[in-house]
Design a protein around this motif. Structure first.
Motif, mmCIF file in Angstrom:
data_model
loop_
_atom_site.group_PDB
_atom_site.id
_atom_site.type_symbol
_atom_site.label_atom_id
_atom_site.label_comp_id
_atom_site.label_asym_id
_atom_site.label_seq_id
_atom_site.Cartn_x
_atom_site.Cartn_y
_atom_site.Cartn_z
ATOM 1 N N ILE A 113 0.841 -1.206 0.000
ATOM 2 C CA ILE A 113 0.000 0.000 0.000
ATOM 3 C C ILE A 113 0.872 1.251 0.000
ATOM 4 O O ILE A 113 0.609 2.205 -0.744
ATOM 5 N N THR A 114 1.927 1.251 0.796
ATOM 6 C CA THR A 114 2.799 2.426 0.820
ATOM 7 C C THR A 114 3.563 2.559 -0.491
ATOM 8 O O THR A 114 3.776 3.673 -0.975
ATOM 9 N N LEU A 115 3.942 1.443 -1.081
ATOM 10 C CA LEU A 115 4.636 1.476 -2.373
ATOM 11 C C LEU A 115 3.742 2.071 -3.453
ATOM 12 O O LEU A 115 4.180 2.921 -4.234
ATOM 13 N N VAL A 116 2.503 1.659 -3.482
ATOM 14 C CA VAL A 116 1.557 2.211 -4.465
ATOM 15 C C VAL A 116 1.360 3.705 -4.223
ATOM 16 O O VAL A 116 1.300 4.489 -5.172
ATOM 17 N N SER A 117 1.313 4.119 -2.963
ATOM 18 C CA SER A 117 1.115 5.544 -2.678
ATOM 19 C C SER A 117 2.278 6.391 -3.178
ATOM 20 O O SER A 117 2.087 7.526 -3.607
ATOM 21 N N VAL A 118 3.480 5.834 -3.157
ATOM 22 C CA VAL A 118 4.657 6.554 -3.668
ATOM 23 C C VAL A 118 4.675 6.545 -5.193
ATOM 24 O O VAL A 118 5.049 7.527 -5.819
ATOM 25 N N GLY A 119 4.240 5.458 -5.805
ATOM 26 C CA GLY A 119 4.335 5.318 -7.251
ATOM 27 C C GLY A 119 3.081 5.616 -8.034
ATOM 28 O O GLY A 119 3.063 5.449 -9.254
ATOM 29 N N VAL A 120 2.038 6.080 -7.371
ATOM 30 C CA VAL A 120 0.771 6.311 -8.062
ATOM 31 C C VAL A 120 0.897 7.349 -9.177
ATOM 32 O O VAL A 120 0.157 7.325 -10.147
ATOM 33 N N ASP A 121 1.888 8.220 -9.062
ATOM 34 C CA ASP A 121 2.095 9.224 -10.107
ATOM 35 C C ASP A 121 2.880 8.662 -11.293
ATOM 36 O O ASP A 121 3.185 9.369 -12.247
ATOM 37 N N GLY A 122 3.214 7.359 -11.229
ATOM 38 C CA GLY A 122 3.871 6.706 -12.348
ATOM 39 C C GLY A 122 5.380 6.740 -12.313
ATOM 40 O O GLY A 122 6.040 6.327 -13.262
ATOM 41 N N TYR A 123 5.943 7.214 -11.202
ATOM 42 C CA TYR A 123 7.397 7.368 -11.151
ATOM 43 C C TYR A 123 7.897 7.049 -9.750
ATOM 44 O O TYR A 123 7.331 7.511 -8.758
ATOM 45 N N PHE A 124 8.959 6.261 -9.660
ATOM 46 C CA PHE A 124 9.610 5.944 -8.397
ATOM 47 C C PHE A 124 11.015 6.524 -8.432
ATOM 48 O O PHE A 124 11.883 5.996 -9.120
ATOM 49 N N SER A 125 11.237 7.609 -7.705
ATOM 50 C CA SER A 125 12.596 8.141 -7.635
ATOM 51 C C SER A 125 13.349 7.404 -6.541
ATOM 52 O O SER A 125 12.755 6.830 -5.621
ATOM 53 N N ASP A 126 14.669 7.417 -6.632
ATOM 54 C CA ASP A 126 15.493 6.797 -5.591
ATOM 55 C C ASP A 126 15.214 7.440 -4.238
ATOM 56 O O ASP A 126 15.174 6.760 -3.212
ATOM 57 N N GLU A 127 14.991 8.755 -4.237
ATOM 58 C CA GLU A 127 14.711 9.473 -2.993
ATOM 59 C C GLU A 127 13.392 9.007 -2.381
ATOM 60 O O GLU A 127 13.299 8.806 -1.170
ATOM 61 N N GLU A 128 12.376 8.805 -3.223
ATOM 62 C CA GLU A 128 11.084 8.339 -2.710
ATOM 63 C C GLU A 128 11.211 6.943 -2.107
ATOM 64 O O GLU A 128 10.663 6.674 -1.034
ATOM 65 N N VAL A 129 11.930 6.076 -2.772
ATOM 66 C CA VAL A 129 12.110 4.714 -2.268
ATOM 67 C C VAL A 129 12.903 4.746 -0.963
ATOM 68 O O VAL A 129 12.562 4.046 0.001
ATOM 69 N N SER A 130 13.937 5.579 -0.882
ATOM 70 C CA SER A 130 14.712 5.707 0.353
ATOM 71 C C SER A 130 13.845 6.237 1.491
ATOM 72 O O SER A 130 13.935 5.746 2.627
ATOM 73 N N THR A 131 13.001 7.221 1.200
ATOM 74 C CA THR A 131 12.098 7.776 2.210
ATOM 75 C C THR A 131 11.110 6.718 2.672
ATOM 76 O O THR A 131 10.829 6.588 3.867
ATOM 77 N N LEU A 132 10.612 5.937 1.728
ATOM 78 C CA LEU A 132 9.682 4.866 2.058
ATOM 79 C C LEU A 132 10.355 3.841 2.971
ATOM 80 O O LEU A 132 9.801 3.464 4.015
ATOM 81 N N ILE A 133 11.532 3.409 2.617
ATOM 82 C CA ILE A 133 12.257 2.423 3.433
ATOM 83 C C ILE A 133 12.548 2.992 4.817
ATOM 84 O O ILE A 133 12.361 2.322 5.833
ATOM 85 N N SER A 134 12.949 4.249 4.873
ATOM 86 C CA SER A 134 13.219 4.891 6.154
ATOM 87 C C SER A 134 11.960 4.941 7.019
ATOM 88 O O SER A 134 12.005 4.672 8.225
ATOM 89 N N SER A 135 10.828 5.261 6.410
ATOM 90 C CA SER A 135 9.565 5.326 7.152
ATOM 91 C C SER A 135 9.195 3.968 7.724
ATOM 92 O O SER A 135 8.761 3.859 8.879
ATOM 93 N N LEU A 136 9.351 2.933 6.931
ATOM 94 C CA LEU A 136 8.963 1.602 7.380
ATOM 95 C C LEU A 136 9.909 1.049 8.443
ATOM 96 O O LEU A 136 9.461 0.418 9.401
ATOM 97 N N THR A 137 11.203 1.289 8.291
ATOM 98 C CA THR A 137 12.156 0.721 9.254
ATOM 99 C C THR A 137 12.027 1.341 10.641
ATOM 100 O O THR A 137 12.515 0.761 11.611
ATOM 101 N N ARG A 138 11.362 2.475 10.755
ATOM 102 C CA ARG A 138 11.103 3.074 12.070
ATOM 103 C C ARG A 138 9.930 2.411 12.774
ATOM 104 O O ARG A 138 9.727 2.610 13.966
ATOM 105 N N MET A 139 9.163 1.618 12.042
ATOM 106 C CA MET A 139 7.975 0.983 12.599
ATOM 107 C C MET A 139 8.326 -0.335 13.269
ATOM 108 O O MET A 139 9.209 -1.063 12.815
ATOM 109 N N HIS A 140 7.602 -0.660 14.320
ATOM 110 C CA HIS A 140 7.821 -1.904 15.054
ATOM 111 C C HIS A 140 7.710 -3.121 14.135
ATOM 112 O O HIS A 140 8.522 -4.049 14.234
#
Length: 149
Positions: free
Chosen positions: A28-55
């Motif tokens: 779900i978070t991946l789709v929210s980042v890529g819904v505009d049709g583009y995955f930048s390295d920065e977006e993927v890094s931000t996504l990974i950072s957000s998830l790794t902070r979660m329990h």
């Protein structure tokens, strides 16, 4: 009409696959980042950072998360992002609905712009996750405050 068209009207996917709660959350978070049709390295890094902070993702290394995202992207390429999202929503435990909506909203707002596709996704997502409009508005308001500065 956007990437998802009317595919979100039915929550059950046509695919037989079921995801783990972590995979569903990540999808779900991946789709929210890529819904505009583009995955930048920065977006993927931000996504990974957000998830790794979660329990839920504490034991996942960045490499494990990247492999999970590669798998999810492969599914999206084969079945479409709409199908990936439907499978994820159907697989996600109900108690994680508000949490994934908050994280998805945060990721959408992080760049300071909300595209029509992103707005449509968030509108469809809160409904599909069974979140009340009042709660969705509160989450959006808080994330807008968080992402001001």
């Amino acid at each position: 009409m956007g990437l998802f068209g009317n595919r979100l009207s039915g929550l059950r996917t046509q695919s037989q696959s079921v995801m783990s709660p972590a995979e569903a959350f990540a999808a779900i978070t991946l789709v929210s980042v890529g819904v505009d049709g583009y995955f930048s390295d920065e977006e993927v890094s931000t996504l990974i950072s957000s998830l790794t902070r979660m329990h839920m993702f504490r034991s996942y290394s960045a490499d494990v998360l990247r492999r999970m995202f590669d798998k999810l992207l492969g599914t999206a390429q084969r079945e479409g992002f709409g199908s990936l999202l439907q499978t994820a929503i159907a697989s996600l435990p109900h108690e994680l609905g508000e949490t994934v909506f908050a994280v998805a909203t945060d990721l959408v707002l992080a760049d300071g712009e909300v595209t029509r596709e992103e707005e449509n996704l968030l509108n469809s997502l809160y409904t599909a996750l069974g979140i009340s409009e009042a709660t969705a508005i509160k989450i959006i308001d808080v994330m807008m405050i968080k992402n001001r500065g």
